[in-house]
Motif scaffolding. Structure first.
Motif, mmCIF file in Angstrom:
data_model
loop_
_atom_site.group_PDB
_atom_site.id
_atom_site.type_symbol
_atom_site.label_atom_id
_atom_site.label_comp_id
_atom_site.label_asym_id
_atom_site.label_seq_id
_atom_site.Cartn_x
_atom_site.Cartn_y
_atom_site.Cartn_z
ATOM 1 N N UNK A 186 0.875 -1.171 0.000
ATOM 2 C CA UNK A 186 0.000 0.000 0.000
ATOM 3 C C UNK A 186 0.912 1.219 0.000
ATOM 4 N N UNK A 187 0.804 2.042 -1.041
ATOM 5 C CA UNK A 187 1.685 3.195 -1.215
ATOM 6 C C UNK A 187 0.859 4.465 -1.097
ATOM 7 N N UNK A 188 1.382 5.436 -0.342
ATOM 8 C CA UNK A 188 0.705 6.731 -0.196
ATOM 9 C C UNK A 188 1.700 7.854 -0.460
ATOM 10 N N UNK A 189 1.251 8.816 -1.226
ATOM 11 C CA UNK A 189 1.995 10.054 -1.449
ATOM 12 C C UNK A 189 1.360 11.082 -0.529
ATOM 13 N N UNK A 190 2.168 11.670 0.348
ATOM 14 C CA UNK A 190 1.664 12.523 1.416
ATOM 15 C C UNK A 190 2.272 13.913 1.354
ATOM 16 N N UNK A 191 1.497 14.902 1.777
ATOM 17 C CA UNK A 191 2.054 16.234 2.031
ATOM 18 C C UNK A 191 1.779 16.562 3.480
ATOM 19 N N UNK A 192 2.669 17.357 4.061
ATOM 20 C CA UNK A 192 2.518 17.634 5.479
ATOM 21 C C UNK A 192 2.987 19.007 5.873
ATOM 22 N N UNK A 193 2.451 19.441 7.008
ATOM 23 C CA UNK A 193 2.848 20.701 7.622
ATOM 24 C C UNK A 193 2.508 20.620 9.095
ATOM 25 N N UNK A 194 3.425 21.150 9.937
ATOM 26 C CA UNK A 194 3.220 21.194 11.389
ATOM 27 C C UNK A 194 2.926 19.816 11.989
ATOM 28 N N UNK A 195 3.599 18.789 11.484
ATOM 29 C CA UNK A 195 3.454 17.453 12.050
ATOM 30 C C UNK A 195 2.251 16.660 11.592
ATOM 31 N N UNK A 196 1.405 17.226 10.772
ATOM 32 C CA UNK A 196 0.231 16.514 10.253
ATOM 33 C C UNK A 196 0.490 16.146 8.796
ATOM 34 N N UNK A 197 0.095 14.934 8.409
ATOM 35 C CA UNK A 197 0.294 14.452 7.044
ATOM 36 C C UNK A 197 -1.053 14.118 6.416
ATOM 37 N N UNK A 198 -1.167 14.408 5.111
ATOM 38 C CA UNK A 198 -2.412 14.218 4.381
ATOM 39 C C UNK A 198 -2.128 13.464 3.090
#
Length: 174
Positions: free
Chosen positions: A109-121
Motif C-alpha cells: 500500500x503506497x501513499x503520497x503525502x504532504x505535510x505541515x506542522x506534524x500533520x500528514x495528508x
C-alpha cells in the motif's frame, strides 16, 4: 524488610533499564531505506528500524521511500532531507505545485503525502496520479509504503515529479 522496601529496591534496580528503553523509543533508531531510482524495481526486506509510526492513520507503521532529488525535481528551492526522506518547500512564498506519480506494486500500500506542522495528508486517496498542491514554506512531501505481513517491499516507481504549476502549464499540456 517489608513489601514497600522490596518494591523500592526493585524499582531502583529497574529504573536505569526503563529509562534506557524510553530513551531508545524517544530518540528513535530509525534507519532510512536505501535510495531508489525511478523506473527500477526496488525490493527490500525491512527491519523494525526502517519504520515510522503513522499514528494518525489506521494503517499504522510505514517505511518512507528514499529518492534521488534530481530524479524527482529540478527546483533548486526544494530541499531533500535524506534522513527523513522528505522534500520540503523553501521558496519564501506560497506557490502552486503539480505532484505526479506512477508506480506498480502487487502487495504494498503506497501513499503520497504532504505535510505541515506534524500533520500528514494523503494526495492519492482518490486514485488519481497527480495532485495540485498550494504549498507554503516548510511544507513537505514524502512517499510511504505501509508495513506488510512479511516486511517486504516490492515496488517500481515509474514516475514521481514535483514541478511548479500554473493554469497556463495545464493548457500547454493539452
Amino acid at each position: 524488610m517489608n513489601r514497600t522496601g522490596l518494591k523500592r529496591i526493585a524499582f531502583t534496580i529497574l529504573l536505569p533499564f526503563i529509562a534506557q528503553a524510553c530513551d531508545k523509543y524517544e530518540t528513535g533508531e530509525y534507519t532510512p531505506l536505501p535510495k531508489i531510482h525511478l523506473g527500477e524495481t526496488f525490493r527490500y526486506l525491512c527491519v523494525p528500524e526502517n519504520y515510522i509510526q503513522m499514528a494518525y492513520d489506521s494503517l499504522g507503521s510505514a517505511a518512507v521511500l528514499n529518492f534521488y532529488k534530481e530524479e524527482v525535481t529540478d527546483l533548486d528551492y526544494i530541499d531533500y532531507d535524506e534522513q527523513s526522506c522528505t522534500f520540503s518547500f523553501n521558496k519564501g512564498e506560497t506557490m502552486t505545485y503539480k505532484i505526479s506519480w506512477d508506480y506498480e506494486s502487487e502487495k504494498n500500500v503506497v501513499r503520497f503525502l504532504y505535510g505541515q506542522n506534524g500533520m500528514w495528508y494523503r494526495m492519492n486517496s482518490n486514485y488519481a496520479n497527480e495532485y495540485i498542491l498550494e504549498a507554503n514554506d516548510g511544507m513537505a512531501i514524502r512517499t510511504v509504503v505501509y508495513r506488510t505481513n512479511y516486511d517486504s517491499i516490492n515496488i517500481t516507481v515509474n514516475q514521481f515529479r514535483i514541478e511548479e504549476y500554473t493554469k497556463e502549464s495545464e493548457s500547454a499540456e493539452q
